[in-house]
Design a protein around this motif. Structure first.
Motif, mmCIF file in Angstrom:
data_model
loop_
_atom_site.group_PDB
_atom_site.id
_atom_site.type_symbol
_atom_site.label_atom_id
_atom_site.label_comp_id
_atom_site.label_asym_id
_atom_site.label_seq_id
_atom_site.Cartn_x
_atom_site.Cartn_y
_atom_site.Cartn_z
ATOM 1 N N TYR B 33 54.376 128.031 56.727
ATOM 2 C CA TYR B 33 53.673 127.134 57.696
ATOM 3 C C TYR B 33 55.356 126.596 58.107
ATOM 4 O O TYR B 33 55.682 126.127 58.331
ATOM 5 N N TYR B 35 55.385 123.356 61.837
ATOM 6 C CA TYR B 35 54.901 122.400 62.354
ATOM 7 C C TYR B 35 55.535 121.607 63.168
ATOM 8 O O TYR B 35 57.253 121.906 62.705
ATOM 9 N N PHE B 45 50.123 121.891 64.107
ATOM 10 C CA PHE B 45 50.382 123.039 63.598
ATOM 11 C C PHE B 45 50.737 123.914 64.729
ATOM 12 O O PHE B 45 50.484 123.984 66.041
ATOM 13 N N GLU B 56 47.677 132.840 61.738
ATOM 14 C CA GLU B 56 47.065 132.242 62.253
ATOM 15 C C GLU B 56 48.179 131.449 63.031
ATOM 16 O O GLU B 56 49.269 131.356 63.051
ATOM 17 N N PHE B 91 58.616 121.239 61.022
ATOM 18 C CA PHE B 91 59.037 121.387 59.652
ATOM 19 C C PHE B 91 59.069 122.641 59.130
ATOM 20 O O PHE B 91 57.014 123.169 60.190
ATOM 21 N N GLY B 98 47.070 129.994 50.222
ATOM 22 C CA GLY B 98 46.471 129.159 51.664
ATOM 23 C C GLY B 98 45.863 128.455 51.467
ATOM 24 O O GLY B 98 45.744 127.023 51.589
ATOM 25 N N PRO B 102 47.439 122.261 48.745
ATOM 26 C CA PRO B 102 48.711 121.138 49.263
ATOM 27 C C PRO B 102 50.384 122.126 50.236
ATOM 28 O O PRO B 102 50.133 123.184 49.384
ATOM 29 N N GLN B 103 50.298 121.535 51.013
ATOM 30 C CA GLN B 103 51.755 122.627 51.475
ATOM 31 C C GLN B 103 52.702 121.325 51.376
ATOM 32 O O GLN B 103 52.251 120.850 51.283
ATOM 33 N N HIS B 104 53.778 121.717 50.660
ATOM 34 C CA HIS B 104 54.734 121.395 50.036
ATOM 35 C C HIS B 104 55.876 121.793 51.618
ATOM 36 O O HIS B 104 56.040 122.590 52.051
ATOM 37 N N PHE B 105 56.658 120.123 51.985
ATOM 38 C CA PHE B 105 56.625 120.307 53.772
ATOM 39 C C PHE B 105 58.921 120.330 52.906
ATOM 40 O O PHE B 105 58.846 119.298 52.040
ATOM 41 N N GLY B 106 59.123 120.387 53.844
ATOM 42 C CA GLY B 106 60.611 120.634 54.057
ATOM 43 C C GLY B 106 60.778 118.901 54.615
ATOM 44 O O GLY B 106 60.421 118.829 55.707
#
Lengths: 117, 114
Positions: B33, B35, B45, B56, B91, B98, B102-106
């Motif tokens: 993803y 963002y 998003f 998407e 981000f 999906g 949970p999504q892990h962010f940089g």
């Protein structure tokens, strides 16, 4: 459409006192909800998640949140604030199953938590 | 613990120039993803990517934007002709699956358009 509302843009507490960060959600489906924290100049770190299991969810660093369907709320709490908790906190809902979405995240505006010594 | 890494941490670019933001997702993750967060505004998003194609995208993700997974590790966001309003923190995130995960962010790339 799904959305989250964080009721306070800024919360200030004293070290050692309880923390309450409020979040209300709107969702046509059974939501998956998350709280993320963002420290200055850092990325978003997952604190905890709710995905239709237990309504009281425990996360990292002593935080927990309770999913209340009747109140459409998912407030974040911690019994005793620490100086290192000062950060911005985001309540997040995922678009699970909505219009075929693959689960992108919808963020609240964030609540900045200040902790006074 | 595995992390999502983003480079560069700060990118300054002249308006109208192309910019590529790079991300290395967590190695066993399948969903990716992007963002963005304009200063003082919500995290929004942009796009999700799975199985080598966009799954998407939001209204923000217009024809000026593109994403690519050029090899087995990198995931890039390209802005073809930058505008002043593209200035934001971008981000990258990844998740194992999906939905509901949970999504892990940089740590993000701060993009400044002059």
């Amino acid at each position: 459409a799904q959305s989250v509302t964080q009721l306070d843009s800024h919360v200030s507490v004293s070290e050692g006192t309880p923390v309450l960060l409020r979040c209300n959600y709107s969702s046509s489906y059974s939501p998956s909800l998350f709280w993320y924290v963002q420290h200055p100049n850092k990325g978003l770190q997952l604190l905890l998640k709710y995905t239709s299991a237990a309504t009281l969810v425990k996360g990292i660093n002593g935080f927990e949140a309770e999913f209340k369907k009747s109140e459409t709320s998912f407030h974040l709490t911690k019994p005793s604030a620490h100086m290192s908790d000062a950060a911005e906190y985001f309540c997040v809902v995922t678009t699970t199953g909505y219009g075929g979405s693959q689960g992108n995240l919808i963020f609240g505006k964030g609540t900045k938590l200040s902790v006074k010594p | 613990e595995p992390e999502v890494t983003q480079t560069p941490s700060h990118q300054v670019t002249q308006m109208g120039q192309e910019v590529i933001l790079r991300c290395v997702p967590i190695s066993n993750h399948l969903y990716f993803y992007w963002y963005r967060q304009i200063l003082g505004q919500k995290v929004e998003f942009l796009v999700s990517f799975y199985n080598n194609e966009i799954s998407e995208k939001s209204e923000i993700f217009d024809d000026q934007f593109s994403v690519e997974r050029p090899d087995g590790s990198n995931f890039t966001l390209k802005i073809r002709s930058t505008k002043l309003e593209d200035s934001a923190m971008y981000f990258c995130a990844s998740s194992v699956m999906g939905i509901n995960q949970p999504q892990h962010f940089g740590d993000g790339t701060r993009l400044s358009i002059l």
